[in-house]
Design an enzyme around this catalytic site. Structure first.
Site, PDB file in Angstrom:
ATOM      1  N   LYS A 151       0.840  -1.195   0.000  1.00  0.00           N
ATOM      2  CA  LYS A 151       0.000   0.000   0.000  1.00  0.00           C
ATOM      3  C   LYS A 151       0.873   1.241   0.000  1.00  0.00           C
ATOM      4  O   LYS A 151       1.998   1.150   0.512  1.00  0.00           O
ATOM      5  CB  LYS A 151      -0.973   0.026   1.178  1.00  0.00           C
ATOM      6  CG  LYS A 151      -0.467  -0.383   2.542  1.00  0.00           C
ATOM      7  CD  LYS A 151       0.661   0.279   3.254  1.00  0.00           C
ATOM      8  CE  LYS A 151       0.754   1.730   3.482  1.00  0.00           C
ATOM      9  NZ  LYS A 151       1.927   2.144   4.295  1.00  0.00           N
ATOM     10  N   TYR A 234      -4.814   3.550   6.306  1.00  0.00           N
ATOM     11  CA  TYR A 234      -5.405   2.568   7.228  1.00  0.00           C
ATOM     12  C   TYR A 234      -6.744   3.056   7.762  1.00  0.00           C
ATOM     13  O   TYR A 234      -7.635   2.259   8.042  1.00  0.00           O
ATOM     14  CB  TYR A 234      -4.453   2.273   8.395  1.00  0.00           C
ATOM     15  CG  TYR A 234      -3.267   1.449   7.980  1.00  0.00           C
ATOM     16  CD1 TYR A 234      -3.372   0.063   7.877  1.00  0.00           C
ATOM     17  CD2 TYR A 234      -2.051   2.034   7.664  1.00  0.00           C
ATOM     18  CE1 TYR A 234      -2.307  -0.703   7.466  1.00  0.00           C
ATOM     19  CE2 TYR A 234      -0.976   1.276   7.259  1.00  0.00           C
ATOM     20  CZ  TYR A 234      -1.100  -0.088   7.161  1.00  0.00           C
ATOM     21  OH  TYR A 234      -0.041  -0.849   6.746  1.00  0.00           O
TER      22      TYR A 234
HETATM   23  P1  NDP Z   1      12.263   1.596   3.165  1.00  0.00           P
HETATM   24  O1  NDP Z   1      12.689   2.966   2.818  1.00  0.00           O
HETATM   25  O2  NDP Z   1      12.703   1.039   4.463  1.00  0.00           O
HETATM   26  O3  NDP Z   1      12.717   0.586   2.017  1.00  0.00           O
HETATM   27  C1  NDP Z   1      12.471   0.795   0.669  1.00  0.00           C
HETATM   28  C2  NDP Z   1      13.473  -0.021  -0.133  1.00  0.00           C
HETATM   29  O4  NDP Z   1      13.175   0.153  -1.515  1.00  0.00           O
HETATM   30  C3  NDP Z   1      14.909   0.429   0.019  1.00  0.00           C
HETATM   31  O5  NDP Z   1      15.555  -0.121   1.123  1.00  0.00           O
HETATM   32  C4  NDP Z   1      15.536  -0.036  -1.278  1.00  0.00           C
HETATM   33  O6  NDP Z   1      15.820  -1.419  -1.169  1.00  0.00           O
HETATM   34  C5  NDP Z   1      14.385   0.083  -2.268  1.00  0.00           C
HETATM   35  N1  NDP Z   1      14.495   1.254  -3.137  1.00  0.00           N
HETATM   36  C6  NDP Z   1      14.597   1.197  -4.485  1.00  0.00           C
HETATM   37  N2  NDP Z   1      14.664   2.424  -5.009  1.00  0.00           N
HETATM   38  C7  NDP Z   1      14.612   3.293  -3.987  1.00  0.00           C
HETATM   39  C8  NDP Z   1      14.661   4.714  -3.905  1.00  0.00           C
HETATM   40  N3  NDP Z   1      14.731   5.487  -4.997  1.00  0.00           N
HETATM   41  N4  NDP Z   1      14.599   5.276  -2.688  1.00  0.00           N
HETATM   42  C9  NDP Z   1      14.494   4.525  -1.589  1.00  0.00           C
HETATM   43  N5  NDP Z   1      14.441   3.169  -1.609  1.00  0.00           N
HETATM   44  C10 NDP Z   1      14.507   2.554  -2.794  1.00  0.00           C
HETATM   45  O7  NDP Z   1      10.682   1.578   3.051  1.00  0.00           O
HETATM   46  P2  NDP Z   1       9.652   0.567   3.735  1.00  0.00           P
HETATM   47  O8  NDP Z   1      10.180  -0.806   3.705  1.00  0.00           O
HETATM   48  O9  NDP Z   1       9.214   1.118   5.030  1.00  0.00           O
HETATM   49  O10 NDP Z   1       8.395   0.710   2.733  1.00  0.00           O
HETATM   50  C11 NDP Z   1       8.351   0.092   1.475  1.00  0.00           C
HETATM   51  C12 NDP Z   1       6.912  -0.039   1.003  1.00  0.00           C
HETATM   52  O11 NDP Z   1       6.205  -0.845   1.912  1.00  0.00           O
HETATM   53  C13 NDP Z   1       6.138   1.280   0.942  1.00  0.00           C
HETATM   54  O12 NDP Z   1       5.278   1.276  -0.150  1.00  0.00           O
HETATM   55  C14 NDP Z   1       5.322   1.311   2.221  1.00  0.00           C
HETATM   56  O13 NDP Z   1       4.127   2.054   2.103  1.00  0.00           O
HETATM   57  C15 NDP Z   1       5.068  -0.160   2.423  1.00  0.00           C
HETATM   58  N6  NDP Z   1       4.917  -0.501   3.848  1.00  0.00           N
HETATM   59  C16 NDP Z   1       3.836  -1.225   4.235  1.00  0.00           C
HETATM   60  C17 NDP Z   1       3.644  -1.544   5.546  1.00  0.00           C
HETATM   61  C18 NDP Z   1       2.458  -2.360   5.941  1.00  0.00           C
HETATM   62  O14 NDP Z   1       2.211  -2.456   7.143  1.00  0.00           O
HETATM   63  N7  NDP Z   1       1.722  -2.941   5.025  1.00  0.00           N
HETATM   64  C19 NDP Z   1       4.577  -1.104   6.579  1.00  0.00           C
HETATM   65  C20 NDP Z   1       5.727  -0.406   6.061  1.00  0.00           C
HETATM   66  C21 NDP Z   1       5.877  -0.113   4.743  1.00  0.00           C
HETATM   67  P3  NDP Z   1      17.146  -2.087  -1.795  1.00  0.00           P
HETATM   68  O15 NDP Z   1      18.290  -1.440  -1.091  1.00  0.00           O
HETATM   69  O16 NDP Z   1      16.970  -3.504  -1.486  1.00  0.00           O
HETATM   70  O17 NDP Z   1      17.120  -1.797  -3.269  1.00  0.00           O
END
Ligand code: NDP
Length: 380
Positions: A151, A234
Site C-alpha cells: 500500500k 489505514y
Molecule cells: P524503506 O525505505 O525502508 O525501504 C524501501 C526499499 O526500496 C529500500 O531499502 C531499497 O531497497 C528500495 N528502493 C529502491 N529504489 C529506492 C529509492 N529510490 N529510494 C528509496 N528506496 C529505494 O521503506 P519501507 O520498507 O518502510 O516501505 C516500502 C513499502 O512498503 C512502501 O510502499 C510502504 O508504504 C510499504 N509498507 C507497508 C507496511 C504495511 O504495514 N503494510 C509497513 C511499512 C511499509 P534495496 O536497497 O533492497 O534496493
C-alpha cells in the site's frame, strides 16, 4: 604438498586426522564428513519444507521487508522466501546467507525482468517506495508472476488500472498488502458492525499517525504525499471495512506544520471527513508529527473501539460491554499464506487490486478537498 605416504588418515569417532608432509603437523579437521552430512541433511530438510509451497521474491529490501515480511515468511505454510530483488549488493550477500537463497534467485533492478525465466518464483512482492509500485507490478505480471503490491497501490487511478489490466492479461492474481484483513481485532470490528450487536452505526473515528518519518516518505515524487497515503490509508480502509460501505464525499483540512522545512513537499498532518451512505460520518486524522492509532465506532446502543488499532501487533479492543480478548497472530504470515492459498485454490483474494484502486481514488479526492477547501464527491 601432500604425498600418499604422508597422508595418514584416521577416521575415528568422526574425526579426520591429516599429517602434512614435512611439517610434522597433525591437522585435525573435526567431523568434516559428519559436517557435510549434516549440511546435506539440512538442505534436504529445507527442500522438504519448501515442497508444495509457492516461492515469493521480495522486491526492495527496506525496513518492512527486513523486519516484518522476511521473518513472517519463516512462519508461512503455503509460501516461502525463494528470491530477492535489491539494488544494494551488501544486502544481497547478507540475505543470501541468512535465508539460504540460491544465487540464481537474486536479482537487481536491471536484471529484474529475467525473473520470467525462474520457475522458483511464483509471486513477486513489491515493497518499494510508492511511486515505483505500478512499474514493478506491471513488469512482474509481464514476467508471468502473481503479484502482491504494498500500500498505497499506486499514486493515480490510471496507474492502478494499468496494474489490474497487466495482471488480468497475464492471467495472474494481484493483491495489496492489507494485513489488517487478517487481524482478529480488526475483524471483530467488522463482525460487530455487520451483526449490529450495538445497533446501527452513527459515527466512526479513525486516527493513525506517528511522531517522525524520514527518507523517500517526505519526497513527494517517490511517496505521492505525506501521512495520508502512508498511514492515513489505514483509516480509509478501516472506515470501509467497518461500515461495509463506500464513501460518497469527503472534506479535508491540512494541519499546521511544526517543521515547515522538513515537510516542504508533503503535508505533516491532516484531518478529513468521509460521508457514508445512510448518514454515518467518519472523522479521520493522520499525522507524521503525532502518535495515534484509533478506530472507534459509535452505534445506537453502545460503542466498540480499538486502541491501538493498526500496528503489526498489540491491538487492544473495548466495547461498551467490556474488553475484547482475541488471539495474537502474525498478520503478514496470514496475509501471504492466504494469497498463496487463493492462487492454488483458484479463489479470489479478499484484498484485490480493485480494493487498492478505490483507496487511491479516495486519497486523491481527499487531497483535492484539502487543496480547494471544498466538499469533493468520490467519482463512481
Ligand atoms: P524503506 O525505505 O525502508 O525501504 C524501501 C526499499 O526500496 C529500500 O531499502 C531499497 O531497497 C528500495 N528502493 C529502491 N529504489 C529506492 C529509492 N529510490 N529510494 C528509496 N528506496 C529505494 O521503506 P519501507 O520498507 O518502510 O516501505 C516500502 C513499502 O512498503 C512502501 O510502499 C510502504 O508504504 C510499504 N509498507 C507497508 C507496511 C504495511 O504495514 N503494510 C509497513 C511499512 C511499509 P534495496 O536497497 O533492497 O534496493
Amino acid at each position: 604438498m601432500v604425498t600418499r605416504r604422508s597422508f595418514i588418515q584416521t577416521v575415528s569417532n568422526g574425526i579426520v586426522y591429516t599429517s602434512v608432509a614435512g611439517s610434522g603437523l597433525l591437522v585435525a579437521c573435526q567431523g568434516k564428513s559428519d559436517q557435510s552430512k549434516e549440511s546435506e541433511k539440512q538442505a534436504d530438510q529445507r527442500k522438504e519444507k519448501k515442497k508444495g509451497k509457492l516461492g515469493i521474491a521480495l522486491v526492495g529490501l527496506g525496513k518492512y521487508s527486513e523486519e516484518q515480511l522476511a521473518p513472517a515468511l519463516e512462519e508461512t505454510n503455503h509460501c516461502y522466501l525463494a528470491g530477492i530483488v535489491t539494488g544494494t549488493p551488501d544486502k544481497a550477500e547478507k540475505w543470501k546467507k541468512k535465508y539460504d537463497i540460491p544465487e540464481k534467485n537474486i536479482y537487481n533492478y536491471e536484471t529484474f525482468d529475467t525473473i520470467k525465466d525462474n520457475p522458483d518464483i511464483d509471486i513477486v512482492y513489491v515493497v518499494l517506495p510508492n511511486s515505483m509500485h505500478a512499474d514493478y507490478t506491471v513488469r512482474a505480471a509481464k514476467a508471468g508472476k502473481h503479484v502482491i503490491c504494498e500500500k498505497p497501490m499506486a499514486l493515480t487511478v490510471a496507474e492502478c488500472d494499468q496494474m489490474i489490466a497487466a495482471c488480468k492479461e497475464a492471467g495472474k492474481m494481484l493483491s495489496i498488502g492489507y494485513r489488517l484483513h487478517f487481524e482478529p481485532y480488526n475483524l471483530e470490528m467488522v463482525r460487530l458492525a455487520e451483526t449490529k450487536t450495538f445497533g446501527n452505526l452513527k459515527k466512526i473515528k479513525a486516527e493513525n499517525g506517528m511522531n517522525g518519518t524520514e527518507g523517500w516518505r517526505v519526497d513527494k515524487e517517490l511517496s505521492g504525499g505525506g501521512p495520508l497515503p502512508d498511514v492515513g490509508i489505514y483509516c480509509i480502509q478501516a472506515v470501509r471495512y467497518t461500515t461495509g460501505q463506500e464513501p460518497l464525499a469527503v472534506r479535508a483540512k491540512e494541519g499546521p506544520k511544526k517543521d515547515k522545512e522538513f515537510f516542504k513537499e508533503v503535508e505533516a498532518s491532516l484531518t478529513w471527513e468521509m460521508e457514508m451512505p445512510g448518514g454515518v460520518i467518519a472523522e479521520c486524522k493522520s499525522s507524521y508529527e503525532e502518535d495515534m492509532s484509533l478506530l472507534r465506532a459509535e452505534a445506537d446502543k453502545g460503542f466498540f473501539e480499538l486502541k491501538p488499532a493498526y500496528g503489526y501487533s498489540g491491538q487492544k479492543g473495548e466495547t461498551s460491554q467490556g474488553k475484547m480478548d482475541l488471539p495474537k497472530v502474525n498478520q503478514q504470515a496470514l496475509q501471504m499464506d492466504d494469497f498463496a492459498e487463493a492462487i492454488t485454490k483458484k479463489r479470489p483474494t479478499p484484498v484485490p487490486g480493485e480494493m487498492g484502486r478505490q483507496d487511491v481514488k479516495i486519497i486523491n479526492a481527499i487531497y483535492e478537498a484539502m487543496k480547494t477547501g471544498k466538499r469533493v464527491e468520490i467519482p463512481a
